[in-house]
Design an enzyme around this catalytic site. Structure first.
Site, mmCIF file in Angstrom:
data_model
loop_
_atom_site.group_PDB
_atom_site.id
_atom_site.type_symbol
_atom_site.label_atom_id
_atom_site.label_comp_id
_atom_site.label_asym_id
_atom_site.label_seq_id
_atom_site.Cartn_x
_atom_site.Cartn_y
_atom_site.Cartn_z
ATOM 1 C CB CYS A 78 -4.765 5.388 13.635
ATOM 2 S SG CYS A 78 -4.619 4.309 12.218
ATOM 3 C CB CYS A 183 -0.358 7.884 7.510
ATOM 4 S SG CYS A 183 0.373 6.559 8.511
HETATM 5 N N1 DGL Z 1 -0.754 5.460 11.612
HETATM 6 C C1 DGL Z 1 -1.823 4.981 10.840
HETATM 7 C C2 DGL Z 1 -2.581 6.115 10.145
HETATM 8 O O1 DGL Z 1 -2.592 7.229 10.617
HETATM 9 C C3 DGL Z 1 -1.655 3.830 9.888
HETATM 10 C C4 DGL Z 1 -0.440 3.028 9.815
HETATM 11 C C5 DGL Z 1 -0.730 1.584 9.391
HETATM 12 O O2 DGL Z 1 -0.816 1.292 8.208
HETATM 13 O O3 DGL Z 1 -0.878 0.802 10.321
HETATM 14 O O4 DGL Z 1 -3.203 5.896 9.125
#
Ligand code: DGL
Length: 229
Positions: A78, A183
């Site tokens: 993430c 993201c």
């Molecule tokens: N998947 C996450 C990232 O790579 C964030 C998604 C969220 O806002 O929870 O930033």
């Protein structure tokens, strides 16, 4: 093929939700003999619109959960959690952590408007801003998306339901020459983004970089599960 000492402890991997599954796929492709435990923090998602303290508390909680299950390394799959919390995780725990970073450096090859989509929480982090300062060109546009990860999360696994919202998101950037997916949720809709640009524009993400880093780390700790392809 290298042979190495066999360490069959699992690798932990987490995200606020399903976005990290795209990272898991890259890791499994490059490390087919490894075992993985995936944690999706859906009950506390999204992270992208939360304050730093909230996100840090979640990354500590998830890391402890994985450490209690005996993992040998953790992939913070993430961008938001990496930018907010990986420094503190490395300070607090002994096991190695691999984080996700928007692929700003590889995207430098593009000569023209390059749009970086990320969460609002990523966009305000010092770590992220330093990366932009270091590798961003004058063509780079940072475009924080308050709702996109949630839209994708809610559509999963019928990702195509998100097509209309994704096109709306990209409309203001129809003249972009390249897109950076900052993201991990956005990587799950890469094909839809490619369709929007008629498969003409390159799309960059940090997944391959993170999985290669994981492979290097496991080798350097002599912690691979038997062999590395
Ligand atoms: N998947 C996450 C990232 O790579 C964030 C998604 C969220 O806002 O929870 O930033």
């Amino acid at each position: 093929m290298d042979t190495a000492q066999k360490d069959n402890r699992p690798i932990g991997i987490f995200d606020s939700g399903i976005g990290g599954l795209s990272v898991l796929e890259s890791c499994r492709a490059i490390l087919p003999y490894e075992n993985f435990i995936y944690l999706a923090d859906n009950g506390f998602a999204p992270y992208g619109d939360k304050c730093d303290d909230y996100i840090r508390e979640r990354v500590f909680c998830l890391s402890e959960c994985l450490i209690a299950r005996g993992v040998k390394a953790i992939v913070v799959a993430c961008n938001t959690a990496t930018n907010v919390g990986i420094k503190m995780l490395r300070e607090r725990y002994k096991i190695p952590f691999v984080g996700l970073e928007p692929a700003i450096k590889p995207a430098r090859v593009v000569d023209g408007k390059t749009v970086l989509l990320c969460t609002p929480a990523t966009a305000r982090q010092e770590k992220f801003l330093q990366l932009v300062e270091r590798y961003g060109t004058e063509h780079l546009i940072i475009a924080p998306q308050p709702n996109l990860a949630t839209i994708i999360e809610n559509c999963y696994p019928n990702i195509d339901l998100a097509r209309c919202e994704i096109y709306k998101t990209l409309n203001p950037y129809a003249d972009a020459k390249a897109i950076i997916l900052g993201c991990t949720h956005y990587v799950l809709v890469k094909d839809i983004i490619l369709d929007f640009y008629n498969h003409k524009n390159p799309i960059f993400d940090g997944n391959e970089g993170a999985s290669k880093r994981l492979k290097e780390l496991l080798s350097s700790y002599n912690a691979t599960n038997g062999c590395i392809v």
